[in-house]
Design a protein around this motif. Structure first.
Motif, PDB file in Angstrom:
ATOM      1  N   GLU A   1      -1.966   1.537  -4.346  1.00 44.33           N
ATOM      2  CA  GLU A   1      -1.299   0.260  -4.115  1.00 44.33           C
ATOM      3  C   GLU A   1      -0.402  -0.103  -5.293  1.00 44.33           C
ATOM      4  OE1 GLU A   1      -5.047  -1.593  -3.495  1.00 44.33           O
ATOM      5  OE2 GLU A   1      -5.058  -2.549  -5.477  1.00 44.33           O
TER       6      GLU A   1
ATOM      7  N   ILE B   1      -4.111   6.312   3.028  1.00 42.42           N
ATOM      8  CA  ILE B   1      -3.681   5.307   2.050  1.00 42.42           C
ATOM      9  C   ILE B   1      -4.229   5.760   0.704  1.00 42.42           C
ATOM     10  CG2 ILE B   1      -3.887   2.893   1.320  1.00 42.42           C
ATOM     11  CD1 ILE B   1      -4.128   2.124   4.262  1.00 42.42           C
TER      12      ILE B   1
ATOM     13  N   ALA C   1       1.188  -4.738   2.736  1.00 39.28           N
ATOM     14  CA  ALA C   1      -0.265  -4.618   2.870  1.00 39.28           C
ATOM     15  C   ALA C   1      -0.765  -4.948   4.283  1.00 39.28           C
ATOM     16  CB  ALA C   1      -0.940  -5.525   1.849  1.00 39.28           C
TER      17      ALA C   1
ATOM     18  N   LYS D   1       0.842  -1.214   0.000  1.00 37.25           N
ATOM     19  CA  LYS D   1       0.000   0.000   0.000  1.00 37.25           C
ATOM     20  C   LYS D   1       0.874   1.260   0.000  1.00 37.25           C
ATOM     21  CE  LYS D   1      -3.847  -2.314   0.565  1.00 37.25           C
ATOM     22  NZ  LYS D   1      -4.766  -2.477  -0.562  1.00 37.25           N
TER      23      LYS D   1
END
Lengths: 362, 333
Positions: free
Chosen positions: B301, B298, B277, B164
């Motif tokens: 990714e 966040i 992650a 992430k």
């Protein structure tokens, strides 16, 4: 209240509907550079069906500025008496001998402004210099230039003038609609220009050429709604000019601004890069205000220049080819080192394609 | 002392000595009697991080800081990005003849204030004066040295699919603030530069350093540039979610007006992290506990496929986020 989530749903509903009804190839031109950017930024091409092709039109003022004009105002900027005030996009446009940015680095007094009135302020405070404003743009920015001229005239400012490049939108649309090689089915008509000129000046597109047209806002659902409307009209073989940007565009436009334009300017032939000379497509400064026209004041001549042989800005502006079909695109011609003006302005077709890499997204 | 810098201030003689004493020692601390040609530091074990950066920002003063604070934080953050604990800095000042001494003092003092606040000393320095026109008022170069804890090894090569991406706060505040100021945009603006030291924030992740793949401060070229660098270095694609990118409303609006994209605007107090992650939520909670990381989020990714950065737009469409080209704002730091 309509939330962002509702708008997103609406956007996809519209896109689905376009996919559903698009059964034969349709060529739509977004006339305005701001639409070109909005379409790229929102990734709209990615959700359209293959039948609907969007091509980008001549609605980026920087891109349609003729080389001879670029060279002429470059020479002007080299004059030590001159302060050249310009909107930011013009600074990097390459003429045959470099750009204003390069001249500025060599010491020329080139200043980026956000409005013509800022340039006027230089003229008031620096009376020993000639302040030349690069009047570039369509009906959207022309009223601001007109206002500056009128104000300068009232104040009796003798050291302020315009390098006038103002152009109008409907005339090149006539050229494009009449061009057999392009065959555009529908036009996404510019929102901001229409705020000034209204709906009526586009009627000829449907009446004389059988092309559909719709004035569009700039939010992705507005653009998508416009595409849907155009595809519907084209399918039904019922080309009309519609206004899908009613919250700001009145049918008659902005009459006050129109009167101001008419007071200061008169329609005249103008040179468009890629399209050539188009009758009555420019706004010339009226005789009464000619002391503010730097071309007359300094007796400036435009010398015709040779274009870079590989540059196909003209075909791109007409929608005949896509940027990546030009052999210079992203090789010799990049936003850092633009060959043609379509790569310079952030609203230029090539720059938008380069930035959002329309062709390579998987 | 006279009010403006003269060439004699750079002569190496009495005036230079007085300038250094009255301006720099006063602001940055230290004892001129103990001065020597080099500072001598005790560095206990471990790997040493060493970095340098020059600052040429115009204007020198801006909401949220000045070139002194910026020069300090910039180098501290470069050390922080490799996980180092900053030990000491040096600072070189290239001053244009005619500069206001009072301005120079203010700048030195704000650097000194950062030094005291963080406990990171400025242990070496230099001043040069150049004649009028050879520089624009003041340029500063800072260098910094730090120690990297044993377990820390932050580099994009550690990146794995599924990791992430976290940002420590809102994007583009510094770049927007400087642009608005420089272009003289006549709109009331509450946006300040985010210029701040981030070594404390990054150090909070030491306990989970095994899950921290890499860290970078998103300065010139902004978040978009860092993500593209990471995509290239890790040979992976990076997916970012437009809806998750923290941007102040005012920055968003101002950027729309100026034709700028906040993802490419400079930051001077924001870190980007790639985190495994399974530890991303933990890392986010840790970062949010620090004053410099309250707005951490966040934002994307790491994925497989072609080496590129893709944005899922707020409209649910996808487009490429290219490495910025063309005009990059000059002298933003």
């Amino acid at each position: 209240m309509i939330t962002k989530l509702d708008e997103k749903k609406y956007f996809h509903l519209l896109a689905d509907k376009v996919c559903e009804i698009a059964t034969r190839p349709v060529k739509l031109m977004e006339v305005c550079g701001t639409h070109t950017m909005a379409i790229g930024k929102a990734g709209i091409r990615g959700v359209l069906p293959p039948e609907v092709e969007l091509i980008s039109g001549p609605g980026c003022p920087v891109c349609v500025t003729a080389d001879s004009d670029i060279d002429a105002f470059m020479r002007l900027a080299e004059d030590e008496r001159v302060i050249l005030a310009t909107y930011g996009d013009m600074v990097r446009v390459p003429g045959t001998k470099g750009s204003l940015a390069e001249l500025k680095a060599q010491g020329a007094d080139v200043r980026v402004v956000y409005s013509a009135l800022e340039a006027l302020a230089f003229a008031r405070s620096e009376t020993a210099r000639e302040v030349v404003f690069l009047g570039v743009g369509f009906e959207t920015t022309a009223p601001a230039t007109a206002h500056a001229i009128k104000t300068a005239s009232k104040e009796g400012l003798s050291n302020f003038s315009i390098y006038n490049l103002h152009k109008t939108v409907p005339e090149p649309l006539r050229v494009l609609a009449a061009d057999e090689t392009t065959k555009i089915d529908g036009f996404i008509l510019p929102g901001h220009v229409s705020v000034i000129i209204g709906e009526y000046p586009y009627y000829f597109l449907a009446e004389e050429f059988g092309a559909a047209g719709a004035i569009a806002g700039f939010e992705p659902p507005e653009v998508m709604a416009t595409i849907l409307k155009l595809v519907k009209d084209i399918n039904a073989d019922a080309p009309t000019i519609s206004n899908l940007y009613r919250r700001v565009v009145r049918p008659e436009g902005n009459v006050v601004a129109q009167r101001l334009l008419d007071e200061i300017f008169v329609q005249a032939d103008a040179e468009w890069r890629g399209l050539g000379a188009i009758p009555d497509s420019g706004l010339a400064i009226r005789q009464r205000y000619e002391s503010f026209d730097v071309a007359r004041k300094f007796n400036i001549e435009r010398q015709s220049v040779k274009l870079h042989p590989g540059c196909r800005c003209g075909d791109i502006l007409k929608g005949i080819i896509k940027p990546h079909q030009c052999s210079l695109f992203s090789k010799r011609c990049t936003p850092e080192n633009p060959v043609g003006p379509c790569m310079v302005s952030s609203e230029g077709t090539c720059a938008a394609y380069y930035l959002y890499q329309e062709s390579s997204l998987v | 002392m006279s009010d403006t810098i003269r060439l004699a201030h750079g002569s190496g003689g009495e005036m230079t000595a007085r300038l250094i004493e009255e301006v720099f020692y006063t602001a940055l601390g230290g004892d001129p009697k103990g001065a020597n040609d080099s500072a001598i530091l005790d560095l206990s074990g471990g790997r040493i991080a060493f970095t340098t950066d020059s600052f040429v920002i115009s204007p020198l003063f801006f909401p949220g800081g000045d070139i002194g604070k910026l020069a300090f934080c910039g180098t501290v953050n470069d050390l922080a990005a490799v996980g180092a604990r900053p030990i000491a800095l040096s600072a070189s000042f290239i001053i244009e003849e005619g500069m206001d001494v009072a301005e120079l003092k203010t700048i030195a003092l704000s650097m000194g204030e950062m030094s005291r606040e963080t406990g990171i000393p400025v242990v070496a320095g230099d001043t040069k004066v150049v004649d009028k026109g050879s520089a624009d008022k003041l340029f500063i170069t800072t260098s910094g040295i730090g120690v990297i804890p044993d377990q820390v090894d932050y580099h994009p090569r550690h990146t794995r699919e599924g990791d992430k991406i976290i940002i420590s706060g809102t994007m583009g505040d510094h770049g927007y603030c400087i642009t608005a100021l420089r272009e003289g945009i006549d709109i009331q603006s509450s946006v300040q530069s985010d210029c701040q030291p981030l070594h404390g924030l990054v150090a909070l992740l030491n306990p989970i350093s095994a899950a921290v793949r890499t860290v970078r401060d998103a300065t010139r070229g902004g978040v978009g540039t860092v993500l593209n660098e990471w995509a290239r270095q890790s040979e992976k694609s990076i997916l970012v979610f437009e809806n998750h990118l923290p941007v102040k409303d005012e920055v968003k609006g101002g950027c729309a007006l100026l034709g700028l994209d906040p993802i490419y605007l400079a930051n001077e107090g924001k870190m980007l992290f790639i985190i495994a992650a399974d530890k991303a939520d933990d890392a986010l909670a840790i970062l949010k506990s620090h004053p410099a990381g309250l707005d951490s989020a966040i934002i994307g990714e790491v994925a497989g496929g072609k080496t590129q950065v893709i944005m899922e737009t707020e409209w649910g469409t996808r487009r490429v986020v290219p490495t910025p080209r063309g005009e990059i704002l000059p002298r933003i730091c």
